[in-house]
Design an enzyme around this catalytic site. Structure first.
Site, PDB file in Angstrom:
ATOM      1  N   LYS A  22       9.221   7.678  24.467  1.00 26.06           N
ATOM      2  CA  LYS A  22       9.972   8.039  25.671  1.00 26.06           C
ATOM      3  C   LYS A  22      10.605   9.418  25.545  1.00 26.06           C
ATOM      4  CE  LYS A  22      14.363   7.263  27.869  1.00 26.06           C
ATOM      5  NZ  LYS A  22      15.709   6.718  27.713  1.00 26.06           N
ATOM      6  N   ASN A  23      11.290   9.682  24.444  1.00 24.74           N
ATOM      7  CA  ASN A  23      12.036  10.928  24.302  1.00 24.74           C
ATOM      8  C   ASN A  23      11.111  12.143  24.274  1.00 24.74           C
ATOM      9  OD1 ASN A  23      14.426   9.510  24.304  1.00 24.74           O
ATOM     10  ND2 ASN A  23      14.612   9.448  22.075  1.00 24.74           N
ATOM     11  N   ASP A 121      22.494   6.405  29.715  1.00 24.58           N
ATOM     12  CA  ASP A 121      23.253   5.325  29.084  1.00 24.58           C
ATOM     13  C   ASP A 121      24.739   5.656  29.016  1.00 24.58           C
ATOM     14  OD1 ASP A 121      21.126   3.630  28.589  1.00 24.58           O
ATOM     15  OD2 ASP A 121      20.620   4.615  26.708  1.00 24.58           O
ATOM     16  N   ASP A 319      19.494   5.985  17.797  1.00 24.76           N
ATOM     17  CA  ASP A 319      18.936   5.002  18.720  1.00 24.76           C
ATOM     18  C   ASP A 319      18.582   3.684  18.046  1.00 24.76           C
ATOM     19  OD1 ASP A 319      19.198   6.597  20.911  1.00 24.76           O
ATOM     20  OD2 ASP A 319      17.113   7.244  20.999  1.00 24.76           O
TER      21      ASP A 319
END
Length: 435
Positions: A22-23, A121, A319
């Site tokens: 994702k990142n 987030d 993470d």
């Protein structure tokens, strides 16, 4: 709002292949704005945050095409920068923190960009100073509209400069790097982030014609070029998902194989799980986790309690701290989890305590976990996902727990994990999605 209903206590068995990172996807998709030629990117995870970013680019006028699952083309030859002033753009960008990385490419190519205060987030204060100070070092002018919460940057022509970043921000480094590749002269970025995904972005930019040296280190040299060309790029496997699957296997006593795990790019993640006593075998580019009835946390060589802490790469990614914490609840022994970077990321531990975990929240950054050694199963409960990583940690806890659990607000999990319920059900989990 969707909900997961989980029947816990099942042992899983099978293969879980990680999605694309994702990142990395958020960075390299933004990089397509740097050229008027076609960019093809494969292994894109089709998750909420990434699809939202693709929508933002489409709104800007980028011609996007889905060739197949996870493979897209981007053609930014005719952009409409007036879209940045619309309410629709504001709504999209506010809900997606990754949208901040359109600023560097737009500034470099068109001399202006704006962005509302991005969302993401709720894990603590996540300032943007590094981004904008870095762009100012390249000659950009910066203003902030406090009433509309909008950041604006403009520049007639960016000029290379030396800068020492106040923090090794991944997205900050990415933004500055993408601006610098089209700046006049040499840019030096010291204390740059050097995560594998930043390395991937750098290599993609080099394929596009950028001149970057020092890739993989915290000292980058960028000699600006006049323009960039298109390229083909493939995204790495997601190291956070790989770590999540390792933790899931350990917690549930399951036998899991993770193929195509991108082992060369995992850094100290496998070794850190081994410090919790988790057995895993590296087989080529696959990871095999055998079923374990118990796992024991190591101590330091002087016998003191083990500490698992996050740090900028090549340290342990923050993470995964939520995953390490939940896995430690069923280990033998004790461990201190130290989340240095974000002050709200450990607040989900109250939900684990409700499930029977023995955790002392020392302060917003530290929690001591006293492992249950699998002698006492966690018990099912009802909870809500506060963010992506805590949400998956709670899902892992629920899968290992005795009885049924419900997790509300699973849209947070969907932001980072593609069809996680379907994929886990294929290896023996019992997760029902209720819309």
């Amino acid at each position: 709002m969707a909900t997961f209903q989980i029947e816990g206590g099942r042992k899983l068995n099978g293969t879980l292949e990680p999605q694309g990172a994702k990142n990395e996807a958020l960075q390299v998709i933004c990089a397509s704005l740097l050229t008027s030629e076609k960019v093809t990117i494969s292994n894109i995870p089709e998750i909420r945050d990434v699809l939202k970013l693709i929508e933002v680019l489409s709104g800007l006028g980028v011609k996007t095409e889905r060739l197949s699952k996870g493979e897209y083309t981007f053609l930014a030859d005719e952009l409409n920068l007036d879209y940045l002033q619309t309410e629709q753009f504001a709504r999209q960008a506010i809900s997606l923190r990754g949208s901040i990385m359109i600023v560097g490419p737009l500034l470099a190519r068109f001399g202006k960009a704006c962005i509302p205060q991005p969302g993401g987030d709720k894990i603590g204060r996540r300032r943007l100073d590094t981004h904008f100070v870095g762009l100012q070092n390249l000659g950009a002018s910066f203003t902030y509209d406090a009433e509309k919460h909008f950041f604006n940057v403009t520049a007639n022509r960016l000029t290379g400069n030396y800068m020492l970043l106040d923090e090794a921000s991944v997205t900050g480094t990415a933004n500055i790097l993408m601006a610098a590749v089209l700046a006049k002269g040499r840019t030096t970025i010291y204390n740059a982030a050097c995560e594998p995904y930043l390395q991937q972005l750098s290599r993609m930019l080099v394929m596009m014609g950028a001149n970057i040296s020092g890739i993989g280190s915290n000292l980058l040299y960028i000699d600006g070029v006049e323009q960039l060309r298109g390229c083909n790029h493939r995204i790495l496997p997601d190291m956070i998902e790989v770590g999540s699957f390792i933790g899931l296997a350990a917690m549930t006593g399951s036998e899991i194989t993770i193929p195509n795990a991108g082992i060369d790019h995992l850094g100290i993640i496998p070794a850190s799980f081994k410090r919790l006593g988790i057995k895993l075998e590296l087989q080529g580019d696959d990871i095999f986790i055998p079923a374990q009835d118990e796992y024991e946390i190591e101590t330091f060589i002087d016998g003191s309690i083990m500490t698992i802490a996050d740090a900028p790469w090549p340290g342990l990614t923050p993470d995964l701290l939520s995953i390490f914490l939940v896995v430690a609840t069923q280990a033998k022994g004790s461990v201190l989890i130290h989340q240095k970077m974000f002050e709200s990321r450990l607040f989900f531990v109250d939900k684990l305590i409700d499930m029977g975990a023995q955790i002392i929240l020392c302060d917003p950054h530290r929690a001591t976990v006293i492992g249950l050694n699998k002698k006492f199963q966690l018990r099912g409960t009802t909870m809500s996902s506060p963010d992506i990583r805590a949400g998956v940690a709670l899902l892992i806890a629920a899968l290992s727990a005795q009885g049924k659990s419900k997790i509300f607000n699973i849209e947070q999990i969907d932001r980072g994990y593609e069809k996680i319920d379907e994929r886990l059900n294929q290896v023996g989990a019992a997760i029902t999605r209720i819309d």
